[in-house]
Scaffold this motif. Structure first.
Motif, PDB file in Angstrom:
ATOM      1  N   ARG A   1       0.832  -1.207   0.000  1.00  0.00           N
ATOM      2  CA  ARG A   1       0.000   0.000   0.000  1.00  0.00           C
ATOM      3  C   ARG A   1       0.867   1.257   0.000  1.00  0.00           C
ATOM      4  O   ARG A   1       0.572   2.229  -0.703  1.00  0.00           O
ATOM      5  N   VAL A   2       1.947   1.238   0.769  1.00  0.00           N
ATOM      6  CA  VAL A   2       2.843   2.400   0.848  1.00  0.00           C
ATOM      7  C   VAL A   2       3.492   2.663  -0.512  1.00  0.00           C
ATOM      8  O   VAL A   2       3.428   3.780  -1.031  1.00  0.00           O
ATOM      9  N   VAL A   3       4.120   1.652  -1.098  1.00  0.00           N
ATOM     10  CA  VAL A   3       4.816   1.886  -2.372  1.00  0.00           C
ATOM     11  C   VAL A   3       3.830   2.212  -3.486  1.00  0.00           C
ATOM     12  O   VAL A   3       4.142   3.005  -4.372  1.00  0.00           O
ATOM     13  N   SER A   4       2.641   1.636  -3.440  1.00  0.00           N
ATOM     14  CA  SER A   4       1.626   1.962  -4.450  1.00  0.00           C
ATOM     15  C   SER A   4       1.208   3.423  -4.345  1.00  0.00           C
ATOM     16  O   SER A   4       1.089   4.115  -5.360  1.00  0.00           O
ATOM     17  N   ALA A   5       0.985   3.888  -3.128  1.00  0.00           N
ATOM     18  CA  ALA A   5       0.607   5.293  -2.933  1.00  0.00           C
ATOM     19  C   ALA A   5       1.734   6.221  -3.381  1.00  0.00           C
ATOM     20  O   ALA A   5       1.493   7.211  -4.082  1.00  0.00           O
ATOM     21  N   LEU A   6       2.953   5.881  -3.023  1.00  0.00           N
ATOM     22  CA  LEU A   6       4.095   6.731  -3.402  1.00  0.00           C
ATOM     23  C   LEU A   6       4.350   6.708  -4.902  1.00  0.00           C
ATOM     24  O   LEU A   6       4.820   7.695  -5.471  1.00  0.00           O
ATOM     25  N   SER A   7       4.040   5.590  -5.554  1.00  0.00           N
ATOM     26  CA  SER A   7       4.277   5.488  -7.002  1.00  0.00           C
ATOM     27  C   SER A   7       3.356   6.408  -7.788  1.00  0.00           C
ATOM     28  O   SER A   7       3.645   6.738  -8.936  1.00  0.00           O
TER      29      SER A   7
ATOM     30  N   PHE B   1       4.803  12.963   5.909  1.00  0.00           N
ATOM     31  CA  PHE B   1       4.469  11.776   6.692  1.00  0.00           C
ATOM     32  C   PHE B   1       3.019  11.810   7.167  1.00  0.00           C
ATOM     33  O   PHE B   1       2.290  10.825   6.999  1.00  0.00           O
ATOM     34  N   PRO B   2       2.540  12.933   7.757  1.00  0.00           N
ATOM     35  CA  PRO B   2       1.151  12.953   8.221  1.00  0.00           C
ATOM     36  C   PRO B   2       0.135  12.746   7.095  1.00  0.00           C
ATOM     37  O   PRO B   2      -0.881  12.082   7.276  1.00  0.00           O
ATOM     38  N   ARG B   3       0.414  13.305   5.924  1.00  0.00           N
ATOM     39  CA  ARG B   3      -0.510  13.128   4.786  1.00  0.00           C
ATOM     40  C   ARG B   3      -0.523  11.675   4.330  1.00  0.00           C
ATOM     41  O   ARG B   3      -1.583  11.113   4.048  1.00  0.00           O
ATOM     42  N   LEU B   4       0.637  11.045   4.250  1.00  0.00           N
ATOM     43  CA  LEU B   4       0.713   9.627   3.872  1.00  0.00           C
ATOM     44  C   LEU B   4      -0.007   8.773   4.908  1.00  0.00           C
ATOM     45  O   LEU B   4      -0.765   7.856   4.554  1.00  0.00           O
ATOM     46  N   GLN B   5       0.205   9.090   6.155  1.00  0.00           N
ATOM     47  CA  GLN B   5      -0.460   8.363   7.240  1.00  0.00           C
ATOM     48  C   GLN B   5      -1.980   8.475   7.087  1.00  0.00           C
ATOM     49  O   GLN B   5      -2.704   7.484   7.221  1.00  0.00           O
ATOM     50  N   GLN B   6      -2.447   9.654   6.774  1.00  0.00           N
ATOM     51  CA  GLN B   6      -3.883   9.889   6.604  1.00  0.00           C
ATOM     52  C   GLN B   6      -4.419   9.128   5.384  1.00  0.00           C
ATOM     53  O   GLN B   6      -5.462   8.477   5.463  1.00  0.00           O
ATOM     54  N   LEU B   7      -3.707   9.197   4.274  1.00  0.00           N
ATOM     55  CA  LEU B   7      -4.137   8.503   3.058  1.00  0.00           C
ATOM     56  C   LEU B   7      -4.253   6.998   3.251  1.00  0.00           C
ATOM     57  O   LEU B   7      -5.171   6.359   2.734  1.00  0.00           O
ATOM     58  N   LEU B   8      -3.313   6.445   4.007  1.00  0.00           N
ATOM     59  CA  LEU B   8      -3.267   4.993   4.188  1.00  0.00           C
ATOM     60  C   LEU B   8      -4.043   4.531   5.419  1.00  0.00           C
ATOM     61  O   LEU B   8      -4.194   3.325   5.633  1.00  0.00           O
ATOM     62  N   ASP B   9      -4.515   5.483   6.227  1.00  0.00           N
ATOM     63  CA  ASP B   9      -5.239   5.175   7.456  1.00  0.00           C
ATOM     64  C   ASP B   9      -4.437   4.209   8.326  1.00  0.00           C
ATOM     65  O   ASP B   9      -4.914   3.145   8.734  1.00  0.00           O
ATOM     66  N   MET B  10      -3.182   4.592   8.587  1.00  0.00           N
ATOM     67  CA  MET B  10      -2.280   3.787   9.409  1.00  0.00           C
ATOM     68  C   MET B  10      -1.865   4.597  10.631  1.00  0.00           C
ATOM     69  O   MET B  10      -1.824   5.826  10.573  1.00  0.00           O
TER      70      MET B  10
ATOM     71  N   ASN C   1       2.950   2.204  13.076  1.00  0.00           N
ATOM     72  CA  ASN C   1       2.876   1.172  12.039  1.00  0.00           C
ATOM     73  C   ASN C   1       3.513   1.672  10.741  1.00  0.00           C
ATOM     74  O   ASN C   1       4.330   0.980  10.124  1.00  0.00           O
ATOM     75  N   LEU C   2       3.155   2.890  10.346  1.00  0.00           N
ATOM     76  CA  LEU C   2       3.728   3.450   9.129  1.00  0.00           C
ATOM     77  C   LEU C   2       5.239   3.603   9.267  1.00  0.00           C
ATOM     78  O   LEU C   2       5.989   3.258   8.351  1.00  0.00           O
ATOM     79  N   SER C   3       5.700   4.085  10.409  1.00  0.00           N
ATOM     80  CA  SER C   3       7.143   4.252  10.641  1.00  0.00           C
ATOM     81  C   SER C   3       7.887   2.927  10.506  1.00  0.00           C
ATOM     82  O   SER C   3       8.961   2.868   9.900  1.00  0.00           O
ATOM     83  N   THR C   4       7.318   1.868  11.064  1.00  0.00           N
ATOM     84  CA  THR C   4       7.948   0.545  10.991  1.00  0.00           C
ATOM     85  C   THR C   4       8.095   0.086   9.549  1.00  0.00           C
ATOM     86  O   THR C   4       9.160  -0.382   9.132  1.00  0.00           O
TER      87      THR C   4
END
Length: 100
Positions: free
Chosen positions: A17-23, A33-42, A46-49
């Protein structure tokens, strides 16, 4: 059955999910980071790991900076990460298409 060549770094659901969103971002573009966290609902932890694991594989670049006095973290998919996602996608398509 032959090994389909699915990259174990990307193959976990969260990292996929992370690499797909970033792609979806253009080359050289980054997201906070906060926007990615919000988009992925993580959760942040968890996102940091997962980002740490992707960073260890050189799939993402993490930039820590300050905006005024406030710390800011940005994430972008590296060229290595884009190539890895492309290989992963081809391997998955081959697996699903029975072309192993």
């Amino acid at each position: 059955m032959p090994d389909p060549g699915l990259d174990p770094v990307i193959h976990t659901e969260a990292r996929l999910r992370v690499v797909s969103a970033l792609s979806a971002l253009g080359r050289g573009d980054r997201i906070s980071f906060p926007r990615l966290q919000q988009l992925l609902d993580m959760t942040a932890g968890n996102l940091s790991t997962h980002l740490r694991r992707l960073e260890e594989a050189d799939y993402v670049t993490i930039t820590k900076t300050h905006e005024g006095r406030t710390p800011a973290t940005y994430v972008e998919l590296s060229d290595t990460g884009r190539a890895a996602l492309d290989r992963y996608t081809r391997a998955l398509r081959a697996l699903l298409g029975g072309q192993l």
